[in-house]
Design an enzyme around this catalytic site. Structure first.
Site, PDB file in Angstrom:
ATOM      1  N   ASP A 204      -6.653  -6.475   4.003  1.00  0.00           N
ATOM      2  CA  ASP A 204      -5.984  -5.178   4.064  1.00  0.00           C
ATOM      3  C   ASP A 204      -6.090  -4.596   5.475  1.00  0.00           C
ATOM      4  OD1 ASP A 204      -5.043  -2.597   3.595  1.00  0.00           O
ATOM      5  OD2 ASP A 204      -6.672  -2.021   2.248  1.00  0.00           O
TER       6      ASP A 204
ATOM      7  N   SER B 223       0.834  -1.207   0.000  1.00  0.00           N
ATOM      8  CA  SER B 223       0.000   0.000   0.000  1.00  0.00           C
ATOM      9  C   SER B 223       0.866   1.252   0.000  1.00  0.00           C
ATOM     10  CB  SER B 223      -0.896   0.009   1.237  1.00  0.00           C
ATOM     11  OG  SER B 223      -1.381   1.320   1.421  1.00  0.00           O
TER      12      SER B 223
ATOM     13  N   HIS C  61      -8.060   0.995  -4.455  1.00  0.00           N
ATOM     14  CA  HIS C  61      -9.008   0.833  -3.347  1.00  0.00           C
ATOM     15  C   HIS C  61      -9.643   2.196  -3.085  1.00  0.00           C
ATOM     16  CE1 HIS C  61      -9.416  -0.106   1.267  1.00  0.00           C
ATOM     17  NE2 HIS C  61     -10.596  -0.001   0.669  1.00  0.00           N
TER      18      HIS C  61
ATOM     19  N   MET D  68     -11.571  -5.836   4.929  1.00  0.00           N
ATOM     20  CA  MET D  68     -10.793  -4.865   5.714  1.00  0.00           C
ATOM     21  C   MET D  68     -10.575  -5.456   7.108  1.00  0.00           C
ATOM     22  SD  MET D  68      -9.969  -2.225   3.897  1.00  0.00           S
ATOM     23  CE  MET D  68      -9.150  -1.429   5.278  1.00  0.00           C
TER      24      MET D  68
ATOM     25  N   MET E 202      -8.529   8.151  -0.688  1.00  0.00           N
ATOM     26  CA  MET E 202      -9.385   8.568   0.436  1.00  0.00           C
ATOM     27  C   MET E 202      -9.959   9.956   0.158  1.00  0.00           C
ATOM     28  SD  MET E 202      -7.166   7.365   3.713  1.00  0.00           S
ATOM     29  CE  MET E 202      -6.494   5.709   3.834  1.00  0.00           C
TER      30      MET E 202
ATOM     31  N   GLY F 278       1.090  -1.991   4.241  1.00  0.00           N
ATOM     32  CA  GLY F 278       1.589  -0.625   4.093  1.00  0.00           C
ATOM     33  C   GLY F 278       2.782  -0.367   4.978  1.00  0.00           C
TER      34      GLY F 278
ATOM     35  N   ASP G 165      -4.463   3.611  -2.104  1.00  0.00           N
ATOM     36  CA  ASP G 165      -5.532   3.919  -1.152  1.00  0.00           C
ATOM     37  C   ASP G 165      -6.059   5.322  -1.417  1.00  0.00           C
ATOM     38  OD1 ASP G 165      -5.907   1.652   0.622  1.00  0.00           O
ATOM     39  OD2 ASP G 165      -3.823   1.978   1.217  1.00  0.00           O
TER      40      ASP G 165
ATOM     41  N   HIS H 143      -0.953  -1.153  -4.380  1.00  0.00           N
ATOM     42  CA  HIS H 143      -2.273  -0.827  -3.824  1.00  0.00           C
ATOM     43  C   HIS H 143      -2.376   0.686  -3.605  1.00  0.00           C
ATOM     44  CE1 HIS H 143      -5.820  -2.035  -1.360  1.00  0.00           C
ATOM     45  NE2 HIS H 143      -5.459  -1.070  -0.526  1.00  0.00           N
TER      46      HIS H 143
ATOM     47  N   MET I  10     -11.800   4.534  -1.154  1.00  0.00           N
ATOM     48  CA  MET I  10     -12.511   4.835   0.089  1.00  0.00           C
ATOM     49  C   MET I  10     -13.181   6.187  -0.133  1.00  0.00           C
ATOM     50  SD  MET I  10      -9.565   3.383   2.582  1.00  0.00           S
ATOM     51  CE  MET I  10      -8.387   3.356   1.251  1.00  0.00           C
TER      52      MET I  10
HETATM   53  C1  DX5 Z   1      -6.371   1.608   5.365  1.00  0.00           C
HETATM   54  C2  DX5 Z   1      -5.859   1.234   4.002  1.00  0.00           C
HETATM   55  C3  DX5 Z   1      -4.775   0.232   4.011  1.00  0.00           C
HETATM   56  C4  DX5 Z   1      -3.549   0.649   4.761  1.00  0.00           C
HETATM   57  C5  DX5 Z   1      -2.860  -0.558   5.283  1.00  0.00           C
HETATM   58  O1  DX5 Z   1      -7.419   2.475   5.219  1.00  0.00           O
HETATM   59  O2  DX5 Z   1      -6.898   0.720   3.211  1.00  0.00           O
HETATM   60  O3  DX5 Z   1      -4.441  -0.183   2.698  1.00  0.00           O
HETATM   61  O4  DX5 Z   1      -2.664   1.383   3.970  1.00  0.00           O
HETATM   62  O5  DX5 Z   1      -1.802  -0.117   6.024  1.00  0.00           O
HETATM   63  P1  DX5 Z   1      -1.133  -1.013   7.149  1.00  0.00           P
HETATM   64  O6  DX5 Z   1      -0.571  -2.218   6.448  1.00  0.00           O
HETATM   65  O7  DX5 Z   1      -0.107  -0.122   7.721  1.00  0.00           O
HETATM   66  O8  DX5 Z   1      -2.223  -1.389   8.109  1.00  0.00           O
HETATM   67 ZN    ZN Z   2      -6.353  -0.249   1.214  1.00  0.00          ZN
END
Ligand code: DX5
Ligand code: ZN
Length: 240
Positions: free
Chosen positions: A189, A22, A80, A151, A51, A211, A49, A47, A82
């Site tokens: 994830d 990520s 992904h 998740m 947001m 991540g 993310d 990946h 969000m």
């Molecule tokens: C959270 C994200 C994840 C996040 C995971 O909202 O969707 O992809 O980056 O990060 P770690 O591996 O640090 O939990």
């Molecule tokens: Zn993610």
């Protein structure tokens, strides 16, 4: 001819899994270099993310940033979203060069319509479920899905702790997919580290997102190897 085929039985193909680091934990000031370093480290997926500051508290990046980096990388772009009402942005992510678009079940009122929109565009299609969201919300859509994202933290931040009941949820999804006979992959994830990857894979996960436990520990090739060794399963193409 192998021993198994002489006996008329082919051994089942060995399970392979994918690691999708990520970028949330990458250096945003050097994204092109980070993508190049992932490729050099033998990584195949990345990946993104995305947001929106409404579905989750943070804001990260969107289609223009992904598009700018598309020409710089051959990695499979696993996006992904969000984002509230993601159906508004599907075309923008297609234009940006996404290989897979994953929308949250909780973020759209007409999930089937949004999934069809992605599928008809010809890219891989996935739905993400927050920790508290039941698997029943995707039960009827499984045949339409290339992947379901479980998740294992509440979305919005990197570096959170893996929620233990996620393992049972992965096992139940595995059973649901096997019973329906679809080829849907299970992605997990949130909070995954080399120390806890084995039970996640054992429960049935095939695409692992990491991540903070990945990007904080270069070089990435060595880190990938550690995840692979401790998962006890080979990393490689899953057929998607
Ligand atoms: C959270 C994200 C994840 C996040 C995971 O909202 O969707 O992809 O980056 O990060 P770690 O591996 O640090 O939990
Ligand atoms: Zn993610």
């Amino acid at each position: 001819m192998s021993k198994s085929s002489k006996q008329g039985k082919e051994a089942p193909a060995a399970k392979k899994i994918i690691l999708s680091p990520s970028l949330l934990s990458a250096d945003f000031g050097r994204l092109a270099d980070e993508l190049a370093a992932l490729e050099e480290g033998g990584i195949e997926w990345v990946h993104w993310d995305v947001m929106d500051g409404v579905f989750v508290p943070n804001i990260t990046f969107g289609p223009p940033v992904i598009k700018a980096l598309r020409n710089r990388s051959k990695l499979f772009f696993d996006c992904h979203l969000m984002v509230i009402k993601p159906e508004r942005y599907i075309n923008d992510f297609l234009d940006a060069g996404a290989n897979l678009i994953c929308v949250h079940a909780e973020a759209t009122s007409h999930l089937e319509r949004t999934v069809s929109q992605i599928r008809e565009a010809g890219v891989k299609t996935a739905i993400a479920l927050n920790p508290a969201t039941s698997l029943s919300s995707i039960e009827y859509l499984l045949p339409e899905l290339d992947m379901v994202l479980i998740m294992s933290v509440n979305p919005g931040f990197g570096g959170q702790v893996f929620i233990p009941f996620s393992l049972e949820k992965i096992r139940r999804l595995r059973k649901m997919i096997d019973e329906q006979g679809t080829k849907t992959l299970i992605q997990v994830d949130g909070g995954i580290t080399p120390e806890n990857i084995a039970p996640v894979v054992d429960a049935g996960a095939e695409v692992i997102v990491s991540g903070s436990s990945f990007f904080k520990f270069p070089p990435y090739g060595k880190r990938r190897e550690l995840f692979e060794t401790l998962s006890q399963v080979s990393f490689g193409p899953t057929g998607l």
